[in-house]
Structure formats: structure tokens, C-alpha cells
Design an enzyme around this catalytic site. Structure first.
Site, short mmCIF file in Angstrom:
data_model
loop_
_atom_site.label_atom_id
_atom_site.label_comp_id
_atom_site.label_asym_id
_atom_site.label_seq_id
_atom_site.Cartn_x
_atom_site.Cartn_y
_atom_site.Cartn_z
N GLU A 11 2.60 -5.57 -1.76
CA GLU A 11 3.41 -4.39 -1.48
C GLU A 11 4.73 -4.77 -0.79
OE1 GLU A 11 0.82 -1.66 0.53
OE2 GLU A 11 -0.43 -1.41 -1.23
N ASN A 19 2.82 -5.45 6.61
CA ASN A 19 1.82 -4.78 5.79
C ASN A 19 0.50 -4.73 6.53
OD1 ASN A 19 -0.29 -4.71 3.35
ND2 ASN A 19 1.67 -3.85 2.71
N HIS A 22 -12.39 9.61 -4.40
CA HIS A 22 -11.64 8.59 -3.66
C HIS A 22 -12.60 7.76 -2.83
CE1 HIS A 22 -8.70 7.33 -0.32
NE2 HIS A 22 -8.46 6.59 -1.37
N HIS A 23 -12.57 6.46 -3.03
CA HIS A 23 -13.37 5.51 -2.24
C HIS A 23 -12.44 4.55 -1.52
CE1 HIS A 23 -17.17 5.82 -5.04
NE2 HIS A 23 -17.02 6.89 -4.28
N GLU A 24 -12.06 4.88 -0.32
CA GLU A 24 -11.33 3.90 0.49
C GLU A 24 -12.39 3.02 1.15
OE1 GLU A 24 -8.12 2.90 1.00
OE2 GLU A 24 -9.18 1.36 2.12
N HIS A 60 -6.68 0.50 -5.96
CA HIS A 60 -5.51 0.27 -5.11
C HIS A 60 -5.80 -0.87 -4.13
CE1 HIS A 60 -2.84 3.96 -5.77
NE2 HIS A 60 -3.67 3.87 -6.78
N GLU A 61 -4.76 -1.63 -3.82
CA GLU A 61 -4.86 -2.81 -2.96
C GLU A 61 -5.81 -3.86 -3.53
OE1 GLU A 61 -5.74 0.24 -1.28
OE2 GLU A 61 -3.65 0.69 -0.89
N GLU A 104 -2.86 -0.15 -8.27
CA GLU A 104 -1.63 -0.10 -7.51
C GLU A 104 -1.07 -1.51 -7.55
OE1 GLU A 104 -0.26 1.90 -3.38
OE2 GLU A 104 -1.84 0.40 -3.21
N GLU A 107 4.36 5.63 -2.46
CA GLU A 107 4.02 5.92 -1.07
C GLU A 107 5.04 5.32 -0.10
OE1 GLU A 107 0.13 4.32 -0.45
OE2 GLU A 107 0.76 2.25 -0.63
#
Lengths: 715, 715
Positions: B183, B205, B424-426, B494-495, B513, B519
Site C-alpha cells: 500500500e 503502514n 466481511h472477515h477481517e 484485502h491485504e 486489494e 481508502e
């Protein structure tokens, strides 16, 4: 006032004095001395904050056990919890309960202690911790407590700095401190001799990481020159890293040394949290150490609502034949296999695979004939051709049998014979892989009639960098226990961390290895005194799946290329069912051998695996141990005695028997010329009628022992 | 013979000559030069073993792209696979297939290459590897292959030593090499300037681990001074560590640099195995880089038998309002929580929780009204109060909603409106915890009507020591894809690691992502030229969930404390739906804002997310990109153009349209005075009738762009 003494005669202007008092108090210069005693008044714990440092000492009948010793933790990246403390609160209480274990050495256990909890505040950081001491009649337990608070939410332990300052250069029964294995022979030496003996003590293992020339493991058994027996261990190891002890051999001070993770950290703590208990069991009688329930008592009661599915187990198994090299875990002689790429139905068999249908049925038949509960089968599942030493991730799937092992048919057969098959999950240390398959593997067990699993963690932990005893792995072992409980599965963990009394909380943890077991008798041998030490060390934390019962003591009889021999007489192999307490007992030898010694085998058939009462008749670590135990729910007693390489004459009286009753004693003993090396299989069996007034004198051969069953006459 | 030249004129006795010949050959002194060309003959790959070292070079239309460059791997604890090689076999073949992607930029994809596979034997170790080269019309792919063999079963990579010796000090579009994040803002500079610009390039980051002042990420976009466009990346990253590039800024040679694990190893390989493909896309036209399907083609076809459940998705979501700070993921303002200890029903709400029933229903209504497929809802599950930065293990359970989020009611409501909710699974980087809950979490999705999940890996990987891009994590991401597929769930990671064309094999990987997304417009902003670069870099590996469509470019309108602004005009936000290819496209702004600009919003409603054909009308990395795409199964086309901070006039012709047909063009463009910073919301919409002969001239404001829908007249 004493607390002003550091200022000497300097005058302090009046208006500032109260404020200074508060500040000094917060800075920890207030020396409030606390003292609590054991319920019987013989053990004394003293605590005070000395110059901001929490300090304790501990004595037994007026004799120093632990000299003034510091408490605290070194933290990473923030002010450590070691200095600058003041005592800001204290609480005391007495506690007395009697609880009933799901299985155990006695029908009930008394948990009786006096407690002191001191609150310590570090003014600089505005952080508060508590140290909670419990003084029992048999020793001391204490732990750190980290309450939820604004200035202490998460922290990383760089090292725990708990000291145990010993009063002398004690005799120690020790293992090299190691982050990955406990499978060493015990060294008996003075503490001052540890450094010189360390190198020789570190023998090879499948995974090992020593850390210091004076690093030791717990449970550490000590004996002072004036005859005090002291045992140091930990209790309730949950969400924390396993503790070792670092010896300062100038001052004879032990200090905690935690197991690091992959980046060298020794634990991440989120408040509120407690450390495990640090335990010091002490007595002037060796047998009291063996009988101590302090470690169990310091664990939390189980939360399991239903424990009816947890039952002690006596078992045989397809195991010793592989350990000796007579047969193999693997089905083929392939190497370098990928589980998903091998079609086992088309490969060439090696002809030595132990876990085949016909052979397993023989074991089931044997188990059923002789009243065993279960048959362990190792090597039943695919992958054994290439399972070790390569840090392989996907090493087993835990559900796919070799083609010659018919899961459904064998379980049908076992059920028809009233026998269970014990599951085996060797992980090869690849824990992510195990966790990925865990739910399916346990469901597979449920679906196929298994209710117990032997787990294994042979080799380095994968992913590399982790150690068998670091916080991440401790969490893993406990996770497996929880998931197993959801499936009503009992667990016997090998190569997992040494037990710390967790079976009180998780009574489905019915066994552990976590020491040098009988398997080493096939890998060069255990010392002849090994079983006179283990109950004082390893077994303080919980039962061991020692797998006794080897009658064919020459391994070459099974595998001509293996010249190891069992460092024990046959009679002593029987005694171990009594001296090595476990709710899980294996008759580890081969049926063909037992069939040649059915008279001696009778003891293994008869001996209980769960007990209403336990007595130590005589004991000295490293020399001999004689136990008597009363079978659960029965009037029968069983006696077992093990001695070291010197042999001895054991004199015991049977006053533990019930008054007015007669018992038939069947005594399984070494023959006069028996010797663990020269003549191990020479035994004799005799019967006599006894009462509680009987005194027995029994010869124990070098590396020998005896076993006695005492059955109420007419029963 | 040439191969004897090293001996000069020395005579060799006759009987030993044949043996010597064999030895020399095995020792790698035989210089067999190999050459293959692309199907169109314009690209040439040369390979030879030079002094035992495998070496390749690569040219385009006679111009050097990769100068002679070494191949090989440095191994840990054994002889490396770098020197001492001889070529012992070779195979060539031509391949031409056309395959149909489940979703994509074109209806079909041609996979056409000439292949050379050289077998290399290292005499000293008796080990053999293969290097397989595929030369396409648009570039080169090559990989290492490690066949199953007695002397090479398992090995650990210390470093892969693949070189890319560039022909000059090219202009580069680069990100700092980092084991944990992508990122960063792209830096545009000459390669020789990388070192000087590195420090400023490394912005903060949530988790980052740079490794070198000249370490770079892939896909790396380069442009030579004589106008060659070169892109270096990798394809099919499976069971291997992610590759970075280490620049030698004296020789302009790039060398592979793999991501290490917790003990510094860079990969454990069990043979047979292949490395990922190393890719070099090249053209003298920038647009050809954008159109290249080389990376996809180097991935294996999917093994999924049923792909009917995989569908492109246009969605809105409860997301930008949290990103801007207008609302919160969390339900309360507590800190330091333990999931199992909080009773959310009794706690005090913070009043800003976005994912509440009423609000989610508003989004569902909005989605249904405007024809969107789905609504993403973040912050629906417990744990957000204390989810980040503490290396917490048990951070989420992925199945427990906050009390104000009624899973069943909301899914019932969504179904009634013809809309899906996106899960959503963070994970907060705690991957063991995620894997422990994965099966139940996916089953929960199946039970409650979810068919797609956005995963997140914000923060350091737990357990510490691992990196987002190491082999252990690569395995994790692919494991999640496989498990998701078992549950017919689409994944937007993502990530996670940057994509490498894996969506051919796992078409349920509908987005990633793995770069600086929209963002960051709320975290200080992206460079105005960001979207003119990403298609040349990040998107070479696969689609990005860039989340365009921000109409309210001033973040302070939502959160007065946030002064960030979107570095784009509103018109360009529309263009991104065409220029940032993804089968998963979000309209990221708030419904209240779209309701104020329904005329412009119409483009987002109309634009397709799956395509039958794609053209690049004009492109220059860092300056501008204009795409035209034909909607899947329809006659409509959509054009999008993005330009950098300088603005420009775009001239395009519409010759891609079908002959003889008239189309209604709706042109969404920057107003004359539009400017990404000063006047971003100034747009104009005009309609005109066009044919394939029409030429359009369209102003792009600084940081602006335009979008055009082309609908066949009368349809």
C-alpha cells in the site's frame, strides 16, 4: 518510623511530610511485612516489598526452603514489572474443600490452604499487579495476577524473573532445560555439579533446543543435605509459556526462564490474566511429595457438565512391535511421498506393516480374552512412509487408512468383542496441518467408534521457529483438549508439554508422555533407577503413559538388529502399574510373549487403573518407591515396588488393610538370582493369606521390584 | 571440438578421452546454445549453460530486453542449485489454445506460445532441475521445475537467484519492496534514482517490513529510453514465497528476493515441485502491456467442475462512511475486550455503529432501487472495539453479530429485495484464529444467504515472525480459496498477497486489494496519476477491488476532522469502472451523495462488470489510459479515460464499434474548469449519436477523465 530511615536525621519541613509519605508509599519504600502459615502451622510464607522489589521467603518447620527471593517480570518495550512497587492492598482468606476427581489416586481430594493476595502498585507507570500466595500443608503455590486496568492492557513478556533462592547446594534430580523435549535421562547430582554434567546429559532427540549450561526443567526434585525434600514445578499452564529454571550455581538461586516464540518473545498477555502457579512442595518425608495434590488443587475445577464419557483405560496395542523394529508403521518402502499423489492401492507393500486387519484382530481377540478395554493402533493411516524430519506441512490427513486397515470392519469387530480401538494422531509437529484437519478427524472418530486419541508431536514444530513449549503451542494443546471434549474424546498427548495438573480442569486429558518412556528401552535403554525418580519429577504434574509391561526384556528377540534391553526385571514391570500412576495403562508387550507368561500376566489383568486410596509405604528418590493403592469401589489393594540398580530388601507392613479382614496376597517378585541386566525374567509368584498386622519382607533384585495383589478372602 | 578447448594443445591419452568427455559434459562445460522464438517470430529467448551456470537472454524485435542473466537457487545446508550444471536434455513444443474465462476482460483468451524445457544436471550432487521457458507474442514466462529424484527430495531455499539484467537505466514505476504491504504510492523515476528516493517512498503502514534501499515489488513496470515497455512479475504463486526484486543499480540488474519466514528461510520445497513463473511482458506499445494475458495463461486451468455460482458483482456498502470517520465499525467505545467476556447486550453503545439494522436496510433499499447485486457490510461482528495492533490471537469469531445487526432478518430483507449481503472477515492478521473458525464461518455464510466474502489481513501476521507474503501465508490464502470453493463462496482478499493470475485456477478469487486503494483518499490521498499507473503494475496480476465512485471528494463533508480529499475529478471516478478492470466493482460513496448526482450515477448503474472484448485506445503509464470494453453478451460498449495531474485532450476514434450500427453515446466528462483539487465535482453529461467512423476529442481536466456509454440505437 522505619519507613523514614533512609532519610536518616535530615529534617523534613512539616507541610510536605504527608505528601512525602504517600509518595514513598507509592514508590515502594514502605516495608509492610506479611506472613501466612499453612493450615497445620508448619509452613510459613513471608512477603514484603524491599526497596520497591516484591520479595518472598518460605520455610518448613522453621527450616528455610526458599530464602528471600525476588518476584517480577521483565517486559518488552515498556517499564518492567520488577521494581518501583509499593504494596497498596492485601487480602487473606482460608479455604477448605474436598472435591471428587473424575479419576485419580484417591476417591476425594482435600484442597486446604491459607491465602494471601498482595496488591502491588508501580507509581511510575500507574500499573497494578497482584501476587497470590496459597500455603498448603504440603507446600506453596503463588502466581502473578494482572487485573484489567487502563495502563496495562496488552504486554509482552521478555522474561519472568521469579526467583527460588535455595538454602543450600541440594542434591537434584534434573533434566537439561529444553524448549522442545523432556525425553532425557534424569541426572542425579548436587546443584553445583549441574554445569559439569550438562553436556553429557544432553543426549540426542528428534527435536531439541537447550538454552543454558545450567538450565533445568520442572518438575525439579531436590533434597537438602539435612533431609528436606523439595519439588518445584508449575500448575495450570494456560495461555502462557512453559517455565524452565535457570540455576545460578554460585548462589544456588533458581530463576524462571520461559520458552520463547519464533521472535524470541516469551508471552503476550492481555489483561485481565493470571500466570500459572509456581509451586514448591516440601516435606521431610519423601512419600509426602508423592502424595501431594497441591498441583491439582491449584487448577480450576472442570467446567465439563457431563464427564460420564471419561473412563480409565487399560489397553494393549500395535505399538511395541514397531518401536522395536519388528514391524513398521508404514505400508510401503516408498520415500518422498505427497499424500494426494499416492495411490496406495497400486503400490508395492513392504510386508511389515503392523496395522493390518488380521493382525489388529489378533490384538482385539487378545484384549477381549484378557479383559482389556482397548487396543491402540499406530500406523493405521496413510503418510508414514515420509512423515518425519523434513518439516513437512501436509504430513497426515488423520482420516485415510492404509488399504489393509478397514476402519469400519475393525470397529465392528472390536464392538462385537467389547473392545475399543484407540485412535492415533501423529502430527509430526505440523500443528497448522493438524488443526486444519482436527474437526474432521474428531468427527471421523465419532463416526467410527473411537473415544480416545493418542496424539504425537515428534520433531520440530512446523511452522519453524516455534517450540513445543511456547505460548502458541500451549494454546494449541489446550485447544485440542477443548475440541476433543466437544466430541467426547479422551486425549493422551505425547511430546506435548509436561502436565501441570490440567486434568482437573480437562479430565479428558487422561495421559501424557512428556518424559523418557518405556520406548527408550528399545532406543538404548533407560537407567535402572529411572522409575524410582519419575514419580518425584514428571508425575508431579500428572499421569504418564509410561507403557510398562515389557516381559521380553531383550529387544533382539523381536528384532535381531536391536541390542537394546529393558533395564528392569520382569517383576518390576508389573510393579510399575502401581508405582507409575495413570488412568491409562498399557500392557505394552506382544501377545505372543504374554502367552508365555500368563501367570505373571495375571497381575496386569487384575490390577486396577482407578483408585479410592493411595499410600506410600516407603520411598527415596533415585533408590526405591513402594506404593499401596486401593482399587476404585472395591476392597482389593495393590502394592508395587521399584528399586534402583543396587537392589534391596523391602520391609513393609500392611496396616492399610481393613481391620478384621483377611486378604489373599499374590506376590509377584524377583527370583533370588534375578537382575535387570543378567537375569531379568527370573520371577516367582507366591500366595499367602495376610491381614493388616502382617509384615512382609521382600527382596528386590538390582533394577527389580515386586507387585502384590491383595484380594479380600472369599471375593 | 570446442568442448576440449580449455585443454589447449595438451594431449590426452586415447583410452581416457571418452570418459573425460562424459565428465566434462556432466560438469557443465558443454556450451549448448538454445533459442526459441515467439509464435510471431518477434521475441527471442536464448539459453545456454555458461561455465556451469544456466544463463538466458531475451529480446524483442532484435532489441535487448534481458541481457545474459543467471538462473539458479541458493539452498540452505546443501550444495546450491547455481553452478556446476550441464544441459542433459531439452524438449521443445508449440502450444495454441483458446479458453473461456469464467469472467474477464474478453470472452475468450488465446494461450499461444513456443516452449523450451532444458534439463540441467549438477554432476557433483547428481541432482537435476528443469527450466521451462514459454515465449508468447507478448512476452516470456519461465519457471524452475524440480523433478522427483533420489538426491533431491526436500530442500530449503536460502534465496532464489534469478536475474533480470536490464539493458539500460529504464524509467521505472516502482513500490518499495516490502514483506508485508503493497500500500505505497508508486514512485516514477529512473532505476538509478531508486536508492535516493527510497526513504521518502516508504510511508507508514499498519504492517511493513522493507528489506533493502533498492528492493522493489512486482509487478514492476519499466520503460526504456528507446520506448520499450517491460513488465516483470510472477504467475501462479502456489506453495512458494512471494518474489520481490533486488536492484543492482550499478549494472541495472534485478535479482529475485523471496519473502522469508519466521526463521529466515525462503521456502521449503518437496519434489516434485515447480516455482511460480517469472514473467517478462514486453512491447513497443504501452497498450499491449495492458492487454497481455500472459500471466493468466501461465496459470493452470481451473479444476472447478461447477462455476455457475461465480458471478461478477456490482455492489454498494457500509464502508466509506467508516473509512472517512463518519461512522464506526465498533458498537461501543470499550477498549481491551475479550470476546468471551463481553455481554454486548448490556454495554453502552457508542451511537456511531454503521452496521445497524435500519442503516443496512437503507443500503439494501438503495441497492435494489438502482440494480446493484449486493451490499457489503463491515463492522457487523463483535470484536471491533479492540481488533488492531495488539497481536491479539482470538480477535474475531466471524459468526457473532453485534446486537443491532440481525443476520437472519437482514438476509430475509435482502432476499426480498433481490440483493445479496457481502460478508466481511477481517482477520487482523491472526491467521490461526481465522483458520480455526473458517469452516464454521463459511457454513454460517451458507446458512444465512451470503455467497461472497471480503477478507482482511490488516496488521502484523500472528503468530509473529511470519510475513504477509511468505510461503506459510501464501499457503493460507490459497487454503482459504479452496475452502471457500467447497462452500461456493467468492473471495475478495484485502491485504493478502498481490495476485498472480490465480483466478484462472481459482475463479472464485474475484478480487484483491494488494495495493493502495481508494481508502487512501481518506488517509491523505493518492497521487493524481495513481490510476494511470495501477493498470500497468498491480492489475497485471489480477483485478483489484479499488472501490471507485467517490462523488463527494471532500472527506470533510462526512467528517469535519478529516481534511483529506480525493485526488480525482468526479468524472474520472466514473471512468475507473472501465479503466480499473474488476469483476467486482463497488459504488463506494454514500447513497445520500449519489442521490444528489443521479445523472452521473447513471453511468455506474449502466456500466458492465463483465466483458466480451477490451481495447486500449491510448495509454502511457503515469500519464493516461483510455479503454473501451464491450459488455458481456450485449452490443453496448463503455469507454473510460483517466489522466494525470496535467490534464490533456484525448482523441479517440470509435472504430471498435460494429459496422453499420448507430450508437447513442452518453459522455460523462469533466467540465472545462474542472480540476481534481480545485473543482473536482464540475462535470457535464452530453449525448450524441455515433458510429464506428466517429472521432471524439475530449478534454480531461487535471486529475480528470471521462466515461462514455455507447448503447446501440434503439436498444
Amino acid at each position: 518510623m522505619q519507613r523514614f530511615s533512609i532519610f536518616g536525621a535530615r529534617s523534613i519541613s512539616r507541610p510536605f511530610a504527608p505528601l512525602l509519605l504517600v509518595c514513598l508509599s507509592l514508590l515502594g519504600y514502605a516495608a509492610t511485612a506479611e506472613e501466612i502459615k499453612s493450615p497445620n502451622g508448619q509452613l510459613t510464607l513471608n512477603f514484603e516489598v524491599q526497596g520497591g522489589v516484591p520479595t518472598y521467603r518460605f520455610s518448613y518447620k522453621g527450616r528455610e526452603v526458599i530464602k528471600p527471593s525476588k518476584l517480577g517480570l521483565e517486559l518488552k518495550g515498556t517499564t518492567s514489572l520488577q521494581t518501583g512497587f509499593a504494596q497498596t492492598d492485601k487480602q487473606t482468606r482460608s479455604f477448605d474443600e474436598t472435591w471428587t476427581p473424575v479419576w485419580g489416586e484417591a476417591k476425594t481430594i482435600r484442597n486446604h490452604y491459607n491465602e494471601l493476595a498482595v496488591t502491588l502498585t508501580q507509581a511510575e507507570t500507574q500499573r497494578t499487579i497482584r501476587v497470590r500466595f496459597r500455603v498448603f500443608d504440603d507446600g506453596l503455590g503463588f502466581r502473578y495476577e494482572f487485573p484489567r486496568q487502563p495502563k496495562l492492557d496488552y504486554f509482552t513478556i521478555k522474561e519472568e524473573r521469579t526467583q527460588f533462592a535455595l538454602a543450600g547446594d541440594h542434591k537434584a534430580f534434573w533434566l537439561p532445560g529444553d524448549y522442545d523435549t523432556q525425553e532425557y535421562s534424569t541426572v542425579t547430582s548436587k546443584l553445583s555439579e549441574v554445569r559439569g554434567k550438562m553436556k553429557a546429559a544432553v543426549t540426542g532427540n528428534a527435536s531439541q533446543t537447550t538454552f543454558s549450561p545450567t538450565g533445568l526443567q520442572t518438575p525439579l526434585m531436590l533434597k537438602s543435605q539435612d533431609g528436606l525434600y523439595i519439588n518445584i514445578h508449575e500448575a495450570a499452564l494456560i495461555d502462557y509459556s512453559c517455565m524452565h529454571l535457570e540455576l545460578d550455581d554460585k548462589t544456588m538461586t533458581l530463576e524462571s526462564h520461559l520458552t520463547p516464540d519464533a521472535v524470541g518473545d516469551k508471552g503476550l498477555i492481555q489483561t485481565p490474566a493470571n500466570s500459572p502457579w509456581r509451586t514448591v512442595i516440601v516435606s521431610d518425608k519423601a512419600g509426602d511429595i508423592l502424595l501431594s495434590k497441591l498441583v491439582l488443587n491449584l487448577n480450576e475445577p472442570t467446567k465439563f457438565k457431563d464427564v460420564s464419557w471419561i473412563k480409565p483405560v487399560k489397553y494393549v496395542g500395535v505399538w511395541w512391535e514397531m518401536i522395536t523394529g519388528k514391524s513398521s508403521w508404514s505400508y510401503t518402502n516408498m520415500d518422498n511421498i505427497k499424500l494426494d499423489s499416492v495411490d496406495y492401492k497400486t503400490v508395492k507393500l513392504n510386508g511389515t506393516h503392523g496395522a493390518n486387519n488380521a493382525h489388529v484382530k489378533e490384538y482385539i481377540d487378545f484384549a477381549a480374552l484378557h479383559g482389556f478395554d482397548a487396543v491402540l493402533v499406530e500406523g493405521w493411516n496413510t503418510g508414514w512412509e515420509d512423515w518425519f524430519g523434513k518439516h513437512k506441512d501436509y504430513v497426515f490427513d488423520f482420516v485415510t487408512p492404509y488399504p489393509d486397515f478397514d476402519v469400519q470392519e475393525l470397529n465392528r469387530y472390536a464392538v462385537s468383542k467389547g473392545v475399543k480401538i484407540i485412535m492415533h494422531h501423529e502430527t509430526s509437529g505440523s500443528v497448522r496441518n493438524y488443526e486444519r484437519h482436527l474437526e474432521k478427524a474428531f468427527q471421523f472418530m465419532n463416526d467410527n467408534g473411537y473415544n480416545a486419541v493418542k496424539t504425537g508431536y515428534v520433531g520440530d514444530i512446523v511452522p519453524l521457529g516455534h517450540h513445543h513449549y511456547d505460548q502458541w503451542m500451549i494454546d494449541h494443546y489446550n485447544y485440542v483438549l477443548e475440541k476433543a471434549a466437544e466430541h467426547k474424546i479422551m486425549v493422551n498427548g505425547h511430546e506435548a508439554v509436561r502436565p501441570t495438573g490440567l486434568s482437573r480442569t480437562f479430565p479428558n486429558l487422561i495421559g501424557n508422555e512428556a518424559a523418557r518412556g518405556t520406548e527408550y528401552e528399545s532406543f538404548g535403554g533407560n537407567n535402572a533407577d529411572h522409575t524410582t525418580i519419575l514419580p518425584f519429577t514428571r508425575l508431579i504434574g500428572g499421569p504418564m503413559d509410561y507403557t510398562p509391561g515389557i516381559f521380553q526384556t531383550k529387544v533382539s528377540a523381536y528384532n535381531p538388529q536391536n541390542n537394546s534391553f529393558v533395564h528392569s526385571t520382569l517383576a518390576r514391570q508389573l510393579a510399575l502399574y502401581v508405582t507409575m500412576y495413570s488412568p491409562l495403562q498399557m500392557a505394552a508387550d506382544l501377545p505372543e510373549t504374554y502367552n508365555k507368561h500368563l501367570d505373571a500376566f495375571q497381575f496386569i489383568k487384575d490390577v486396577a487403573v482407578d483408585w479410592d486410596d493411595t499410600k506410600v509405604l516407603e520411598a527415596e528418590p533415585g533408590d526405591y518407591i513402594t506404593y499401596a493403592r486401593k482399587a476404585k469401589g472395591k476392597s482389593s489393594w495393590f502394592v508395587g515396588s521399584t528399586c534402583d540398580e543396587n537392589g534391596r530388601t523391602s520391609k513393609i507392613d500392611l496396616s492399610f488393610l481393613e481391620p478384621g479382614k483377611k486378604y489373599t496376597a499374590t506376590i509377584y517378585a524377583d527370583a533370588k538370582d534375578a537382575h535387570y541386566e543378567k537375569n531379568p525374567q527370573a520371577y516367582q509368584i507366591r500366595k499367602q493369606t495376610v491381614t493388616r498386622k502382617t509384615k512382609l519382607t521382600q527382596l528386590c533384585a538390582p533394577g527389580g521390584g515386586y507387585a502384590i495383589s491383595l484380594v479380600e478372602a472369599g471375593k
